[in-house]
Design an enzyme around this catalytic site. Structure first.
Site, PDB file in Angstrom:
ATOM      1  CE  LYS A  69    -106.014  17.113  75.841  1.00 24.66           C
ATOM      2  NZ  LYS A  69    -105.257  15.839  75.877  1.00 24.66           N
ATOM      3  CG  ASP A 105    -106.112  11.917  76.620  1.00 22.61           C
ATOM      4  OD1 ASP A 105    -106.493  11.639  75.464  1.00 22.61           O
ATOM      5  OD2 ASP A 105    -105.737  13.060  76.961  1.00 22.61           O
TER       6      ASP A 105
END
Length: 287
Positions: A69, A105
């Site tokens: 990420k 997220d």
């Protein structure tokens, strides 16, 4: 000449555990859309080359999971303001010929809170009126969730982590609204907490449980756990035994997938009971 069907992926290392292909495959079938969503294992050493090859290989984009990420954040050509704040990217897509990156997220976690607790949960739990949101852990998930809570306008956020330095580093997101405390100070803060969020691996299958006496929490408080294997963690079981609202980790996984699917396949899917049941069944079969 026929237009090629959109192709998307989830990339990580390892990646065999990912439920993302099941989620996106469900939506492709539900909407009758042509397209594929594939699981790809890429070693960190090869990740830069993989991202640079996306355009030439004809990918519409994809999801990025551990441990890539932060690297995806560095490689995306255009970042959303949210991704800039979080410092990590989990969703990539092409727009106007450039590779864009976002972190879904944060909205995924908030969307699941809204569905599980109702849209008025900040008022119902008291966090809109001065009670704290107490976040356990200081990793990437904690950072994303804190950004989501800041975007929602919450004014009193507390971070606790075994490494005090890591917790302290997250206060830089908004020093006026985020404070860090020592891990052993958590019990003393529970009476003034309206939302407790576990972002650590404690309670996950194969990990130590998160042992925390929830008796001091107010009766209106809610407890969220981002762990979803098992679905009912010891923390959530303790919350429900006390009559508190509990929010499991699976919804965050499902809701964070929505924006990417919309980007790649041109249809905004819904997180339905049928989808949730399908993932729960898969979790059970691999338990």
């Amino acid at each position: 000449m026929t237009t090629p069907h959109p192709r998307a992926f989830v990339v990580g290392h390892p990646i065999g555990h990912s439920r993302s292909p099941l989620i996106h495959g469900h939506w492709l079938a539900e909407h009758g859309l042509p397209g594929t969503y594939e699981r790809i294992d890429v070693h960190p050493d090869a990740f830069s080359d993989f991202v640079r090859s996306l355009r030439a290989e004809g990918w519409a984009g994809g999801n990025v999971t551990i441990p890539h990420k932060e690297a995806a954040f560095r490689l995306a050509e255009v970042l959303t303001p949210r991704a800039e704040r979080i410092g990590a990217v989990n969703t990539l897509w092409f727009e106007d010929g450039r590779l864009h990156g976002d972190n879904t997220d944060a909205p995924g976690f908030l969307a699941h809170l809204d569905v599980s607790l109702g849209a008025g949960w900040p008022e119902a739990t008291g966090v809109a009126d001065g009670r704290a949101t107490l976040v356990l852990g200081a990793g990437g998930a904690a950072r994303a969730i804190l950004v989501g809570l800041l975007e929602r306008g919450l004014s009193r956020l507390i971070v606790a982590n075994r490494s005090a330095e890591r917790a302290e580093s997250l206060t830089a997101l908004d020093p006026a609204r985020i404070t860090a405390i020592a891990w052993d100070a958590v019990p003393a803060h529970l009476p003034a907490t309206g939302l407790l969020v576990n972002t650590t691996a404690l309670g996950m299958a194969g990990q130590d449980p998160l042992t925390l006496d929830l008796v001091p929490l107010p009766a209106e408080a809610a407890v969220a756990d981002i762990v979803y294997v098992p679905l009912e963690t010891p923390l959530l079981a303790a919350a429900r035994a006390r009559g508190l609202a509990g929010v499991d980790g699976l919804g965050m996984l499902l809701h964070q997938a929505v924006p990417g699917f919309s980007r790649w396949f041109g249809r905004t899917p819904a997180v339905t009971p049928a989808l949730r049941a399908r993932i729960v069944a898969d979790l059970g079969s691999h338990g």
